[in-house]
Design a protein around this motif. Structure first.
Motif, PDB file in Angstrom:
ATOM      1  N   SER A 126      -3.654  -2.430  -0.414  1.00 55.89           N
ATOM      2  CA  SER A 126      -2.283  -2.770  -0.827  1.00 55.89           C
ATOM      3  C   SER A 126      -1.362  -1.595  -0.519  1.00 55.89           C
ATOM      4  O   SER A 126      -1.684  -0.452  -0.836  1.00 55.89           O
ATOM      5  CB  SER A 126      -2.243  -3.048  -2.331  1.00 55.89           C
ATOM      6  OG  SER A 126      -2.825  -4.284  -2.606  1.00 55.89           O
ATOM      7  N   ILE A 127      -0.230  -1.890   0.083  1.00 54.09           N
ATOM      8  CA  ILE A 127       0.736  -0.833   0.429  1.00 54.09           C
ATOM      9  C   ILE A 127       2.053  -1.140  -0.280  1.00 54.09           C
ATOM     10  O   ILE A 127       2.616  -2.228  -0.101  1.00 54.09           O
ATOM     11  CB  ILE A 127       0.952  -0.767   1.954  1.00 54.09           C
ATOM     12  CG1 ILE A 127      -0.378  -0.476   2.664  1.00 54.09           C
ATOM     13  CG2 ILE A 127       2.002   0.294   2.304  1.00 54.09           C
ATOM     14  CD1 ILE A 127      -0.281  -0.438   4.176  1.00 54.09           C
ATOM     15  N   PRO A 128       2.560  -0.208  -1.079  1.00 61.00           N
ATOM     16  CA  PRO A 128       3.840  -0.453  -1.756  1.00 61.00           C
ATOM     17  C   PRO A 128       4.977  -0.590  -0.733  1.00 61.00           C
ATOM     18  O   PRO A 128       4.992   0.124   0.267  1.00 61.00           O
ATOM     19  CB  PRO A 128       4.047   0.804  -2.610  1.00 61.00           C
ATOM     20  CG  PRO A 128       2.739   1.519  -2.621  1.00 61.00           C
ATOM     21  CD  PRO A 128       1.998   1.103  -1.399  1.00 61.00           C
ATOM     22  N   GLU A 129       5.908  -1.486  -1.009  1.00 59.41           N
ATOM     23  CA  GLU A 129       7.046  -1.679  -0.097  1.00 59.41           C
ATOM     24  C   GLU A 129       7.806  -0.378   0.139  1.00 59.41           C
ATOM     25  O   GLU A 129       8.374  -0.163   1.207  1.00 59.41           O
ATOM     26  CB  GLU A 129       8.001  -2.743  -0.650  1.00 59.41           C
ATOM     27  CG  GLU A 129       7.509  -4.169  -0.518  1.00 59.41           C
ATOM     28  CD  GLU A 129       7.464  -4.669   0.924  1.00 59.41           C
ATOM     29  OE1 GLU A 129       8.184  -4.136   1.784  1.00 59.41           O
ATOM     30  OE2 GLU A 129       6.673  -5.592   1.179  1.00 59.41           O
ATOM     31  N   GLU A 130       7.830   0.487  -0.877  1.00 57.84           N
ATOM     32  CA  GLU A 130       8.610   1.722  -0.721  1.00 57.84           C
ATOM     33  C   GLU A 130       8.068   2.597   0.399  1.00 57.84           C
ATOM     34  O   GLU A 130       8.780   3.476   0.906  1.00 57.84           O
ATOM     35  CB  GLU A 130       8.663   2.503  -2.042  1.00 57.84           C
ATOM     36  CG  GLU A 130       7.346   3.061  -2.478  1.00 57.84           C
ATOM     37  CD  GLU A 130       7.488   3.966  -3.701  1.00 57.84           C
ATOM     38  OE1 GLU A 130       6.720   3.748  -4.646  1.00 57.84           O
ATOM     39  OE2 GLU A 130       8.333   4.860  -3.703  1.00 57.84           O
TER      40      GLU A 130
ATOM     41  N   SER B   7       7.756   3.889   9.363  1.00 60.74           N
ATOM     42  CA  SER B   7       7.730   2.561   9.988  1.00 60.74           C
ATOM     43  C   SER B   7       6.315   1.983   9.883  1.00 60.74           C
ATOM     44  O   SER B   7       5.365   2.685   9.529  1.00 60.74           O
ATOM     45  CB  SER B   7       8.127   2.678  11.459  1.00 60.74           C
ATOM     46  OG  SER B   7       7.149   3.451  12.147  1.00 60.74           O
ATOM     47  N   TYR B   8       6.180   0.701  10.227  1.00 64.61           N
ATOM     48  CA  TYR B   8       4.832   0.110  10.283  1.00 64.61           C
ATOM     49  C   TYR B   8       3.926   0.971  11.164  1.00 64.61           C
ATOM     50  O   TYR B   8       2.782   1.262  10.824  1.00 64.61           O
ATOM     51  CB  TYR B   8       4.893  -1.295  10.886  1.00 64.61           C
ATOM     52  CG  TYR B   8       5.541  -2.359  10.050  1.00 64.61           C
ATOM     53  CD1 TYR B   8       5.000  -2.754   8.838  1.00 64.61           C
ATOM     54  CD2 TYR B   8       6.695  -3.014  10.493  1.00 64.61           C
ATOM     55  CE1 TYR B   8       5.585  -3.767   8.076  1.00 64.61           C
ATOM     56  CE2 TYR B   8       7.290  -4.022   9.749  1.00 64.61           C
ATOM     57  CZ  TYR B   8       6.734  -4.391   8.543  1.00 64.61           C
ATOM     58  OH  TYR B   8       7.316  -5.391   7.804  1.00 64.61           O
ATOM     59  N   ALA B   9       4.446   1.371  12.322  1.00 62.10           N
ATOM     60  CA  ALA B   9       3.624   2.140  13.269  1.00 62.10           C
ATOM     61  C   ALA B   9       3.254   3.510  12.704  1.00 62.10           C
ATOM     62  O   ALA B   9       2.143   4.000  12.918  1.00 62.10           O
ATOM     63  CB  ALA B   9       4.366   2.302  14.594  1.00 62.10           C
TER      64      ALA B   9
ATOM     65  N   SER C 172       1.021   9.890   0.650  1.00 58.08           N
ATOM     66  CA  SER C 172       1.782  10.107   1.888  1.00 58.08           C
ATOM     67  C   SER C 172       3.241   9.734   1.679  1.00 58.08           C
ATOM     68  O   SER C 172       4.145  10.431   2.152  1.00 58.08           O
ATOM     69  CB  SER C 172       1.177   9.270   3.023  1.00 58.08           C
ATOM     70  OG  SER C 172      -0.186   9.584   3.191  1.00 58.08           O
ATOM     71  N   THR C 173       3.474   8.624   0.967  1.00 57.12           N
ATOM     72  CA  THR C 173       4.850   8.199   0.695  1.00 57.12           C
ATOM     73  C   THR C 173       5.539   9.203  -0.227  1.00 57.12           C
ATOM     74  O   THR C 173       6.671   9.621   0.017  1.00 57.12           O
ATOM     75  CB  THR C 173       4.843   6.803   0.044  1.00 57.12           C
ATOM     76  OG1 THR C 173       4.262   5.878   0.973  1.00 57.12           O
ATOM     77  CG2 THR C 173       6.250   6.338  -0.297  1.00 57.12           C
ATOM     78  N   LEU C 174       4.823   9.606  -1.262  1.00 50.03           N
ATOM     79  CA  LEU C 174       5.386  10.542  -2.239  1.00 50.03           C
ATOM     80  C   LEU C 174       5.764  11.868  -1.601  1.00 50.03           C
ATOM     81  O   LEU C 174       6.787  12.475  -1.929  1.00 50.03           O
ATOM     82  CB  LEU C 174       4.343  10.771  -3.346  1.00 50.03           C
ATOM     83  CG  LEU C 174       4.712  11.692  -4.492  1.00 50.03           C
ATOM     84  CD1 LEU C 174       5.780  11.041  -5.359  1.00 50.03           C
ATOM     85  CD2 LEU C 174       3.477  12.011  -5.328  1.00 50.03           C
ATOM     86  N   SER C 175       4.934  12.328  -0.653  1.00 52.26           N
ATOM     87  CA  SER C 175       5.120  13.692  -0.138  1.00 52.26           C
ATOM     88  C   SER C 175       5.603  13.711   1.314  1.00 52.26           C
ATOM     89  O   SER C 175       5.572  14.753   1.952  1.00 52.26           O
ATOM     90  CB  SER C 175       3.812  14.469  -0.282  1.00 52.26           C
ATOM     91  OG  SER C 175       2.789  13.794   0.380  1.00 52.26           O
ATOM     92  N   ASP C 176       6.037  12.554   1.811  1.00 53.15           N
ATOM     93  CA  ASP C 176       6.604  12.475   3.170  1.00 53.15           C
ATOM     94  C   ASP C 176       5.628  12.864   4.272  1.00 53.15           C
ATOM     95  O   ASP C 176       6.021  13.483   5.259  1.00 53.15           O
ATOM     96  CB  ASP C 176       7.867  13.341   3.293  1.00 53.15           C
ATOM     97  CG  ASP C 176       9.019  12.780   2.473  1.00 53.15           C
ATOM     98  OD1 ASP C 176       9.234  11.561   2.531  1.00 53.15           O
ATOM     99  OD2 ASP C 176       9.676  13.565   1.773  1.00 53.15           O
TER     100      ASP C 176
END
Ligand SMILES: [Zn+2]
Ligand SMILES: [Zn+2]
Length: 356
Positions: free
Chosen positions: A148-152, A158-160, A318-322
Motif C-alpha cells: 500500500s502506498i499513501p497518496e501523499e 512521480s510514479y516513476a 522515503s516520502t517523509l524524508s524526501d
C-alpha cells in the motif's frame, strides 16, 4: 470479485519467450483476478539489474514465456473474491495506489513466515519470475505481495520515481536500518549507481555520517548533493588507509557489483562494524582476509529485498524524508534499449518503463 468499469479486453506486455530469447512486445488477454489476486493497472515499472536472471532463465519455479519486472507502481483495477470486504473497501479499493516488489507473496504459516522471515517463505513467489511481473499495462499480484502506498507519496515523487523503491530502495533501506549502528557513526557507501545513490540518501537521512566512494571525480557533486559528507575517488586515494585514520567505518554498504572494488573496501570496516553486500558481484568472487574481520570483531553479511510490510515502511520513510530515485523514463516499446543500458551500466540511475 470486483473489477473497474471499462477494463480493456487485452493489454500489452514485454515478454521473453524462452531462455536467452529476445524481448517481445505481446498482447495478452485480460482475465478476472483469481480469489487471492489483485489486478493492478501499472503506471511505472522499474528495470532492475536482476531482470537479467529472467532473461537467462533457470530461476527456481520460473516459467516461459515470462513477463518480468518487480519494481511496480500502479492502481488497483480489480480484486479477487477471496479478499475480505474490509480489504476491498480499504487497502485494495478500486483506484488505490499500490506497488509490487521482488517478494511476490508469502503464506504466513510456514516456519520462516512464523519466525519473522517471510522473505524466505517456503511457498514464496518471486514477481516477474514465478508469475508475470510489471513490464506490462496490467499485472496480477498475490494479495500478500501488494504494497500500500499513501497518496501523499505522489506529492513528493512521480510514479516513476517511486517504482525503484520497491526493490532497489527497500533493499538498501533495510540493509542499513537492520545493521547495528548509532546516529553519527560512519557509513561508507561503495558505488554510486542504482543502489548506491539511494544508499547515500537513506544512510544520511537515517542519521549516519556518509562517505561515498567511487572511481573518478564525475560523481562527487552528486554524491554530496544526495547527503554524503565526503566523497572519495578510489582511483586516486587509498580508501582503507584514509577511513582507518578516521577510526574505521561502522557500516560498509557495498552496492557496486564488482568483486575487486568490494574486496578492496572491506578492510575499511571498523570495530564492531558491519560490511553488508547488497549487490551480486558479476565478475567473480570477492576475497576477504578473515584476520581483518577477526581483529575488528566485524561482521560480513549479505542482504536481499524485503516483503510488502517492510516496503511500506520504506516508502513511508522515503516520502517523509524526501528520498527518491533518479530515473529516466521509457515507453514499453523501448524496453529492450532501456534494459541494454542497465546491463551496460549506462543507466543514470534507474531506467523505468512508464504507462500513460
Ligand atoms: Zn530487483
Ligand atoms: Zn510461508
Amino acid at each position: 470479485m470486483t473489477t473497474a468499469a471499462n477494463l480493456p479486453k487485452t493489454y500489452k506486455a514485454v515478454s521473453i519467450p524462452a531462455p536467452n530469447g529476445a524481448w517481445e512486445i505481446v498482447t495478452q488477454e485480460l482475465r478476472a483476478p483469481a480469489p487471492d489476486e489483485v489486478l493492478i493497472r501499472v503506471h511505472a515499472s522499474g528495470i532492475c539489474y536482476s531482470d537479467h536472471f529472467a532473461k537467462l532463465g533457470g530461476w527456481p519455479g520460473m516459467k516461459f514465456p515470462c513477463v518480468t519486472g518487480h519494481e511496480v507502481v500502479g492502481r488497483v483495477a480489480g480484486v479477487g473474491a477471496g479478499l475480505s470486504s474490509k480489504d476491498r473497501e480499504g487497502r485494495y479499493k478500486l483506484g488505490a495506489l499500490v506497488g509490487v516488489g521482488w517478494n511476490g507473496g508469502y503464506c504466513g504459516r510456514c516456519e520462516p513466515c512464523r519466525t519473522g522471515n517471510a522473505f524466505m517463505c517456503k511457498e514464496g513467489q518471486v514477481t516477474g519470475f514465478t508469475f508475470d511481473g510489471g513490464h506490462a499495462e496490467y499485472m496480477y499480484a498475490p494479495e500478500t505481495a501488494v504494497v500500500s502506498i499513501p497518496e501523499e507519496a505522489l506529492q513528493k515523487a512521480s510514479y516513476a520515481e517511486l517504482a525503484p523503491l520497491l526493490c532497489g530502495g527497500i533493499t538498501v533501506f533495510d540493509a542499513i536500518r537492520t545493521a547495528p549502528w548509532k546516529p553519527g557513526d560512519l557509513c561508507l557507501v561503495q558505488g554510486i549507481g542504482g543502489l548506491g545513490h539511494l544508499g547515500i540518501q537513506y544512510a544520511s537521512k537515517l542519521g549516519l555520517k556518509v562517505i561515498a566512494v567511487s572511481s573518478g571525480s564525475s560523481k562527487k557533486s552528486l554524491a554530496l548533493s544526495l547527503g554524503a559528507s565526503e566523497y572519495i575517488d578510489a582511483s586516486a586515494t587509498d580508501v582503507v588507509s584514509y577511513v582507518k585514520s578516521l577510526g574505521g567505518a561502522r557500516l560498509v554498504l557495498c552496492t557496486a557489483p564488482y568483486s575487486q572494488s568490494i574486496s578492496n573496501i572491506i578492510p575499511a570496516v571498523g570495530l564492531n562494524g558491519t560490511v553488508t553486500l547488497v549487490s551480486a558481484a558479476v565478475d567473480g568472487k570477492i576475497q576477504v582476509d578473515n584476520v581483518v574481520l577477526n581483529m575488528s570483531r566485524a561482521a560480513l553479511r549479505g542482504w536481499c529485498c524485503g516483503c510488502s510490510p517492510d516496503t511500506e515502511q520504506c516508502v513511508k520513510f522515503s516520502t517523509l524524508s524526501d528520498v527518491k530515485s533518479i530515473v529516466k523514463e521509457f515507453p514499453l516499446e523501448e524496453y529492450p534499449n532501456a534494459y541494454d543500458a542497465v546491463m551496460a551500466n549506462k543507466a543514470r540511475f534507474r531506467n523505468v518503463i512508464v504507462f500513460p
